[in-house]
Design a protein around this motif. Structure first.
Motif, PDB file in Angstrom:
ATOM      1  N   GLU A 157       1.068  -0.951   0.053  1.00  0.00           N
ATOM      2  CA  GLU A 157      -0.024  -0.100   0.021  1.00  0.00           C
ATOM      3  C   GLU A 157       0.847   1.179  -0.008  1.00  0.00           C
ATOM      4  N   PHE A 158       0.310   2.259  -0.508  1.00  0.00           N
ATOM      5  CA  PHE A 158       1.116   3.524  -0.659  1.00  0.00           C
ATOM      6  C   PHE A 158       0.385   4.929  -0.136  1.00  0.00           C
ATOM      7  N   MET A 159      -0.503   4.628   0.732  1.00  0.00           N
ATOM      8  CA  MET A 159      -1.232   5.458   1.572  1.00  0.00           C
ATOM      9  C   MET A 159      -0.457   6.370   2.359  1.00  0.00           C
ATOM     10  N   GLU A 161      -0.735   8.498   5.884  1.00  0.00           N
ATOM     11  CA  GLU A 161      -1.797   8.914   6.979  1.00  0.00           C
ATOM     12  C   GLU A 161      -1.999  10.436   6.919  1.00  0.00           C
ATOM     13  N   LYS A 210       7.949  -1.462  -2.669  1.00  0.00           N
ATOM     14  CA  LYS A 210       7.504  -0.780  -1.334  1.00  0.00           C
ATOM     15  C   LYS A 210       8.608  -0.062  -0.636  1.00  0.00           C
ATOM     16  N   ASN A 214       9.299   3.881  -0.505  1.00  0.00           N
ATOM     17  CA  ASN A 214       9.515   4.605   0.736  1.00  0.00           C
ATOM     18  C   ASN A 214      10.951   5.248   0.943  1.00  0.00           C
ATOM     19  N   LEU A 256       7.416  16.979  -1.896  1.00  0.00           N
ATOM     20  CA  LEU A 256       8.695  16.174  -0.950  1.00  0.00           C
ATOM     21  C   LEU A 256       9.722  17.168  -0.795  1.00  0.00           C
ATOM     22  N   LYS A 258       9.756  20.277   1.030  1.00  0.00           N
ATOM     23  CA  LYS A 258       9.630  20.887   2.092  1.00  0.00           C
ATOM     24  C   LYS A 258      10.653  20.663   3.321  1.00  0.00           C
ATOM     25  N   SER A 260      12.389  20.603   6.843  1.00  0.00           N
ATOM     26  CA  SER A 260      11.696  20.262   8.154  1.00  0.00           C
ATOM     27  C   SER A 260      12.920  20.137   9.195  1.00  0.00           C
ATOM     28  N   TRP A 263      11.975  13.954   8.761  1.00  0.00           N
ATOM     29  CA  TRP A 263      10.673  13.169   8.525  1.00  0.00           C
ATOM     30  C   TRP A 263      10.365  12.271   9.759  1.00  0.00           C
ATOM     31  N   GLY A 264       9.230  11.907  10.013  1.00  0.00           N
ATOM     32  CA  GLY A 264       9.121  10.624  11.110  1.00  0.00           C
ATOM     33  C   GLY A 264       7.974   9.731  10.620  1.00  0.00           C
ATOM     34  N   CYS A 267       6.375   4.526   9.361  1.00  0.00           N
ATOM     35  CA  CYS A 267       6.909   3.698   8.243  1.00  0.00           C
ATOM     36  C   CYS A 267       8.208   4.118   7.799  1.00  0.00           C
ATOM     37  N   TRP A 268       8.752   5.308   7.538  1.00  0.00           N
ATOM     38  CA  TRP A 268       9.903   5.441   6.867  1.00  0.00           C
ATOM     39  C   TRP A 268      11.152   5.373   7.583  1.00  0.00           C
ATOM     40  N   PHE A 326       3.572  13.455  14.361  1.00  0.00           N
ATOM     41  CA  PHE A 326       4.514  13.238  13.303  1.00  0.00           C
ATOM     42  C   PHE A 326       4.266  14.179  12.225  1.00  0.00           C
ATOM     43  N   LYS A 327       3.234  14.482  12.047  1.00  0.00           N
ATOM     44  CA  LYS A 327       2.679  15.441  10.993  1.00  0.00           C
ATOM     45  C   LYS A 327       1.176  15.868  11.312  1.00  0.00           C
TER      46      LYS A 327
HETATM   47  C1  UGA Z   1       4.556   7.224   4.046  1.00  0.00           C
HETATM   48  C2  UGA Z   1       4.483   7.187   2.483  1.00  0.00           C
HETATM   49  O1  UGA Z   1       4.466   8.907   2.162  1.00  0.00           O
HETATM   50  C3  UGA Z   1       3.303   6.388   2.029  1.00  0.00           C
HETATM   51  O2  UGA Z   1       3.551   6.576   0.508  1.00  0.00           O
HETATM   52  C4  UGA Z   1       3.487   5.047   2.389  1.00  0.00           C
HETATM   53  O3  UGA Z   1       2.360   4.244   2.132  1.00  0.00           O
HETATM   54  C5  UGA Z   1       3.362   5.247   4.059  1.00  0.00           C
HETATM   55  O4  UGA Z   1       4.560   5.993   4.490  1.00  0.00           O
HETATM   56  C6  UGA Z   1       3.738   3.699   4.422  1.00  0.00           C
HETATM   57  O5  UGA Z   1       4.412   3.059   4.356  1.00  0.00           O
HETATM   58  O6  UGA Z   1       2.714   3.166   5.091  1.00  0.00           O
HETATM   59  P1  UGA Z   1       3.324   8.555   5.868  1.00  0.00           P
HETATM   60  O7  UGA Z   1       4.395   7.892   7.032  1.00  0.00           O
HETATM   61  O8  UGA Z   1       1.902   8.652   6.331  1.00  0.00           O
HETATM   62  O9  UGA Z   1       3.421   8.064   4.664  1.00  0.00           O
HETATM   63  O10 UGA Z   1       3.908  10.055   5.855  1.00  0.00           O
HETATM   64  P2  UGA Z   1       4.243  11.239   4.915  1.00  0.00           P
HETATM   65  O11 UGA Z   1       2.921  12.058   4.681  1.00  0.00           O
HETATM   66  O12 UGA Z   1       4.825  10.759   3.492  1.00  0.00           O
HETATM   67  O13 UGA Z   1       5.299  12.239   5.543  1.00  0.00           O
HETATM   68  C7  UGA Z   1       6.504  11.535   6.323  1.00  0.00           C
HETATM   69  C8  UGA Z   1       7.303  12.431   7.161  1.00  0.00           C
HETATM   70  O14 UGA Z   1       7.815  13.473   6.018  1.00  0.00           O
HETATM   71  C9  UGA Z   1       6.459  13.414   7.881  1.00  0.00           C
HETATM   72  O15 UGA Z   1       7.213  13.585   9.086  1.00  0.00           O
HETATM   73  C10 UGA Z   1       6.366  14.978   7.139  1.00  0.00           C
HETATM   74  O16 UGA Z   1       6.116  15.829   7.921  1.00  0.00           O
HETATM   75  C11 UGA Z   1       7.576  14.991   6.511  1.00  0.00           C
HETATM   76  N1  UGA Z   1       7.741  15.430   5.383  1.00  0.00           N
HETATM   77  C12 UGA Z   1       7.063  15.252   4.347  1.00  0.00           C
HETATM   78  C13 UGA Z   1       8.593  16.565   5.242  1.00  0.00           C
HETATM   79  O17 UGA Z   1       9.671  16.547   6.057  1.00  0.00           O
HETATM   80  N2  UGA Z   1       9.060  17.143   4.133  1.00  0.00           N
HETATM   81  C14 UGA Z   1       8.065  17.153   3.005  1.00  0.00           C
HETATM   82  O18 UGA Z   1       8.190  18.002   2.109  1.00  0.00           O
HETATM   83  C15 UGA Z   1       7.039  16.067   3.206  1.00  0.00           C
END
Ligand code: UGA
Length: 441
Positions: A157-159, A161, A210, A214, A256, A258, A260, A263-264, A267-268, A326-327
């Motif tokens: 999945e690629f959703m 949160e 996947k 990520n 992506l 932006k 910060s 990232w947290g 998943c990542w 985390f966001k």
């Molecule tokens: C991430 C992936 O984006 C999804 O595609 C994947 O399905 C998901 O993990 C997973 O493996 O389940 P998610 O963890 O919900 O999704 O978070 P993101 O919206 O991608 O953001 C990750 C982190 O990066 C956050 O802490 C956010 O604040 C930070 N971020 C995001 C930045 O610091 N800069 C940006 O430009 C975008």
């Protein structure tokens, strides 16, 4: 076709409600009976925009049912999706315990099942897992043969949160890993109504897609954060403008980029660690993954450095942290940058006060302050009151409404560190305003 979903976390719940909304009859299973009771009472166990409405409509139309009876889930469906968590354990290694336990339950139920059933793994697992332990567990518990008596497929999945419902309906792609024709066909049928590219491939490729996705996405943010740290040292420079200029290149795209404090999320951090471990176990160097993680580990320290540059040693200073999630638009604090920032502040003897619109309870439950107490404020304005310094960690809308005047009036010493670039520097020029990637202006 009737479906069951094993594991009602973010992914499982969204898929359960999403599949029900497009016409499937869905049984959502979780071992957590309290979670099932909550869902049956119409309450969501987490914050996720638009999900409750989707669940409500599924349950009202009697297409979505929650149960803690796994036999019922499997025996009343034609396909079971596994969406349980694959976290890191205390040694920071991948823990497949929940996955194995889910496949044991499904295998046990398959022993009793009459017709063809397909098992689909959505949980993030390393290449080799489905063809190895997943298949073995299912065959052992069911006494049946994969690809003959039951189907097996990988479907990552690629959703994101906080955007999960939207991402379910508007996904960029669907990846199906299947090693036999029937499994390929059945999973493709389930997704027939989705209008997006569909890639059908092997188990191992689907699993790798996947991790690679990520890791690449995280690398993009670590990259812009690295550039941000350089820009900060260049007079008149601003990483936001640099990112805008980069993003105009169609090959780069603006997403992506932006800057910060890192990232947290759930998943990542673990997916990058698992990919690195996988590479090493195969005797391959993965320096980009290593640097992606390293840059991210160091990034929260940028806020600490800025605070120290403005105030000197932080011992005894009152530092307000705005945002714990985390966001924005989630109450999830797993892997949250706030945790690292707070840890560094406490190590330096700062007095820490925090506020988040929805993630306070989840943060409290972690009790991570190493015996040192932190203060929990009731609002953003209360949090910044009498502070020597404010660090913005999460991009919540309500923090954007705090004006320069608010900061000036409320704080003991108006030092504002914008870790998410939520403010326009020009409007905060009369206080000490420092921001990620903003050079001396
Ligand atoms: C991430 C992936 O984006 C999804 O595609 C994947 O399905 C998901 O993990 C997973 O493996 O389940 P998610 O963890 O919900 O999704 O978070 P993101 O919206 O991608 O953001 C990750 C982190 O990066 C956050 O802490 C956010 O604040 C930070 N971020 C995001 C930045 O610091 N800069 C940006 O430009 C975008």
């Amino acid at each position: 076709m009737k479906l069951s979903i094993f594991g009602l976390g973010h992914v499982g719940l969204v898929y359960a409600a999403g599949f029900a909304s497009i016409g499937f009859h869905v049984k959502g299973f979780d071992i957590d009976a309290e979670k099932i009771r909550m869902l049956n009472r119409g309450r969501l166990p987490m914050v996720e925009p638009n999900l409750m409405e989707l669940i409500d409509s599924g349950t009202k139309q009697q297409r979505l049912v929650f149960t803690d009876d796994y036999h019922d889930a499997v025996l009343s469906s034609d396909a079971s999706f596994v969406a349980v968590d694959t976290p890191l354990n205390e040694e920071e290694e991948l823990d497949l315990g929940q996955v194995i336990s889910a496949f044991r339950m499904i295998g046990e139920s398959l022993r009793k099942a009459g017709g063809y059933h397909i098992v689909v793994i959505k949980s993030t697992v390393p290449p080799g897992t489905t063809s190895g332990i997943v298949r073995e567990t299912l065959e052992k518990e069911s006494g049946k043969k994969a690809f003959e008596d039951f189907g097996l497929a990988v479907n990552p999945e690629f959703m994101r949160e906080a955007h999960a419902v939207q991402d379910f309906f508007e996904t960029d792609r669907i990846v199906i890993g299947a090693n036999d024709e029937r499994s390929r066909k059945v999973v493709s049928e389930i997704y027939a109504s989705f209008r997006c590219p569909k890639l059908i491939t092997s188990f191992n490729n689907a699993e790798m897609i996947k991790y690679a996705s990520n890791s690449f996405l995280a690398m993009k943010i670590s990259f812009i954060n690295m550039i941000a740290n350089i820009c900060e040292r260049i007079p008149g420079s601003d990483v936001e403008v640099v990112a805008e200029g980069m993003g105009l290149d169609k090959r780069i795209t603006p997403s992506l980029l932006k800057p910060s404090l890192g990232w947290g999320g759930s998943c990542w951090p673990k997916d990058n660690k698992v990919l690195l471990d996988l590479a090493r176990s195969l005797g391959v160097e993965a320096p980009l993954v290593e640097s992606t993680l390293e840059i991210n580990e160091g990034q929260p320290l940028q806020a600490i450095r800025m605070a120290e540059e403005a105030l000197g040693p932080l011992r005894g200073r009152r530092v307000a942290v705005l945002g714990l999630a985390f966001k924005a638009n989630t109450d999830d604090v797993r892997g949250a940058v706030s945790r690292k920032v707070i840890k560094h502040l406490l190590e330096r003897g700062a007095r820490v006060v925090v506020y988040d619109p929805v993630a306070m309870d989840n943060y409290r439950a972690l009790a991570e302050s190493n015996g040192k107490t932190i203060e929990y404020a009731e609002s953003g304005l209360e949090c910044i009151r009498d502070a020597d310094c404010v660090i913005v960690v999460t991009e919540w809308e309500e923090f954007k409404r705090i004006t320069q005047e608010d900061y000036r009036r409320a704080m003991k010493r108006p030092v504002l560190i914008d870790g998410m670039r939520i403010y326009d520097a020009k409007r905060y020029s009369e206080i000490t305003y420092r921001a990620i990637g903003l050079g001396p202006q």
